[in-house]
Enzyme design. Structure first.
Site, PDB file in Angstrom:
ATOM      1  N   ARG A  86       0.824  -1.215   0.000  1.00 18.68           N
ATOM      2  CA  ARG A  86       0.000   0.000   0.000  1.00 18.68           C
ATOM      3  C   ARG A  86       0.854   1.259   0.000  1.00 18.68           C
ATOM      4  O   ARG A  86       0.382   2.350  -0.286  1.00 18.68           O
ATOM      5  CB  ARG A  86      -0.968  -0.029   1.205  1.00 18.68           C
TER       6      ARG A  86
ATOM      7  N   TYR B  34     -17.174  14.282 -16.775  1.00 19.11           N
ATOM      8  CA  TYR B  34     -17.605  12.888 -16.705  1.00 19.11           C
ATOM      9  C   TYR B  34     -18.686  12.768 -15.609  1.00 19.11           C
ATOM     10  O   TYR B  34     -18.572  13.390 -14.543  1.00 19.11           O
ATOM     11  CB  TYR B  34     -16.396  12.004 -16.381  1.00 19.11           C
TER      12      TYR B  34
ATOM     13  N   ASP C  60      -8.558  17.120 -16.424  1.00 23.20           N
ATOM     14  CA  ASP C  60      -8.788  15.712 -16.753  1.00 23.20           C
ATOM     15  C   ASP C  60      -8.439  15.547 -18.230  1.00 23.20           C
ATOM     16  O   ASP C  60      -9.127  16.062 -19.109  1.00 23.20           O
ATOM     17  CB  ASP C  60     -10.255  15.349 -16.468  1.00 23.20           C
TER      18      ASP C  60
ATOM     19  N   LYS D  12      -9.104   4.067 -19.787  1.00 28.03           N
ATOM     20  CA  LYS D  12      -9.469   4.398 -21.166  1.00 28.03           C
ATOM     21  C   LYS D  12      -8.259   4.222 -22.095  1.00 28.03           C
ATOM     22  O   LYS D  12      -7.807   3.109 -22.282  1.00 28.03           O
ATOM     23  CB  LYS D  12     -10.064   5.803 -21.198  1.00 28.03           C
TER      24      LYS D  12
END
Ligand SMILES: *Cc1c(COP(=O)(O)O)cnc(C)c1O
Length: 405
Positions: A82, A136, A201, A226
């Site tokens: 982590r 989005y 973005d 994407k």
């Protein structure tokens, strides 16, 4: 045993590679891999370890303290999954190089990446966000619902400066925006932000078409799900930024756990190597399809960005649901940026979660369809679209229907 097995790749990216400026296509296949030849490797190794042996707990304590102070990746061997992973770090190094930023921090999804940014700013007491629609759908929802304690002011690009408050921690824009492909003058918005960090973005443009950091953005976010992944088989997000913010983002990632799996890191690094050729090839087909759609009497309006890209949005005169039901080669599905073409109806799916009036005011018409153009032959794609659009009412060419994103 070689030293490098236990070395984070970012530390091996020596002075030689930082001082030589390499073209984007070269970085795409080499960045994050510079240490491989020295290790006698060609393909990057996948390190699936969740934890790492350490016989020096005093040293480990110092390294953990250092991480708690700056969020810098710990020197020496990794500590715990982590906190950082060498395979994921390769992807981060490569993406930072492509976006032209000091650092990048990867997350389990694009939404985990955006959440981490909001938490970093909110925990500094800067909970107010200025944002430009459309975004989005889930990004819009996250801000509107205030799920992470943020408060949003929606404005247009010209209103950004006036919307800033003393507690504004972030300005957020997408360009080209999902799903209308509306474009924003990033340099002008960055200027309007003053000292408030601008987050762009860049999911739709990718660093192949646009590097927002060059225009003054302090944070560049991707849904790596994407184009960066590019094959529809990885869910991921990443933020490219300066090392100071990257440190804060790593600390939030460590505290909240939205880490990227090492296998996903491997697939993303692999995806980056073909990113420039994929984006350029799909963009050429998208531009051609945009031209044909704009000249088609069944289509009311086409949105295609000035900077190009592989996304085309268009509004039909008839029933958009018939087009979705009529495609055979193109897959009717949410998401985008894969090697194969996808089409969806934003008002029903990707932007369903946004209030209908807000959606329409942001230019997302109920007749809008969003097409993600893949690498199929353009004539096959056109034949599929032509069939799905149904009967031609007339044959008058209407090139004026091509609207700028
Ligand atoms: C898909 C998408 C996101 C969200 O990313 P996930 O990886 O699905 O969490 C954010 N921004 C844009 C522009 C997107 O298209």
């Amino acid at each position: 045993m070689t030293r490098s097995v236990f070395t984070l790749p970012s530390m091996d990216l020596g002075m030689d590679t930082h001082t030589t400026k390499r073209a984007l296509d070269t970085e795409a296949v080499h960045a994050g891999r510079d240490d491989l030849a020295g290790q006698g490797l060609h393909a990057p190794p996948i390190d699936l370890s969740t934890t790492y042996p350490s016989y020096d707990s005093r040293g480990e304590a110092d390294r953990i303290d250092a991480f708690a102070t700056t969020g810098a990746e710990p020197d020496g061997p990794p500590v715990y999954g982590r906190l950082g992973n060498p395979t994921v770090a390769r992807f981060e190094t490569a993406l930072a190089r492509l976006e032209g930023t000091e650092s990048a921090v990867a997350f389990a999804s694009g939404m985990a990446a955006l959440s981490a940014v909001l938490l970093v700013r909110g925990s500094a007491g800067l909970r107010h966000v200025v944002a430009v629609r459309p975004l989005y759908g889930c990004s819009d929802h996250l801000l509107t619902a205030g799920l992470l304690g943020s408060e949003v002011t929606w404005t247009d690009p010209a209103g950004v400066a006036d919307a800033l408050r003393p507690d504004t921690g972030l300005v957020l824009v997408e360009s080209p925006a999902n799903p209308t492909l509306a474009e924003i003058d990033l340099r002008a918005v960055a200027h309007a932000c003053g000292s408030v960090p601008l987050l762009v973005d860049n999911t739709f443009a990718t660093p192949v078409l646009q590097r927002p950091a060059e225009h003054g953005a302090r944070l560049v976010l991707h849904s790596a799900t994407k184009y960066l992944g590019g094959h529809g088989d990885v869910l991921a997000g990443v933020v490219a930024c300066d090392e100071e913010l990257a440190g804060r983002l790593r600390q939030v990632r460590f505290a909240t756990g939205g880490v990227l799996h090492p296998l996903a890191g491997y697939l993303l690094l692999r995806g980056l190597s073909t990113l420039p050729v994929r984006v350029r090839a799909a963009s050429a087909s998208a531009a051609e399809l945009a031209r044909r759609l704009a000249a088609d009497p069944r289509v009311a309006r086409v949105h295609y960005p000035r900077i190009g890209g592989a996304m085309v949005s268009f509004e039909v005169h008839g029933d958009p649901h018939r087009v979705i039901g009529g495609v055979r080669l193109i897959t009717p599905a949410v998401s985008l940026g894969s090697v194969d073409s996808l089409i969806q109806h934003p008002a029903s799916i990707s932007h369903r979660i946004v209030d209908a009036d807000d959606r329409r005011n942001a230019g997302v018409s109920d007749r809008l369809l969003r097409l993600s153009v893949g690498l199929e032959d353009v004539e096959d794609l056109w034949a599929d679209l032509d069939g799905a659009l149904g009967e031609r009412a007339g044959t008058t060419a209407r090139p004026e229907a091509l609207a700028q994103g």
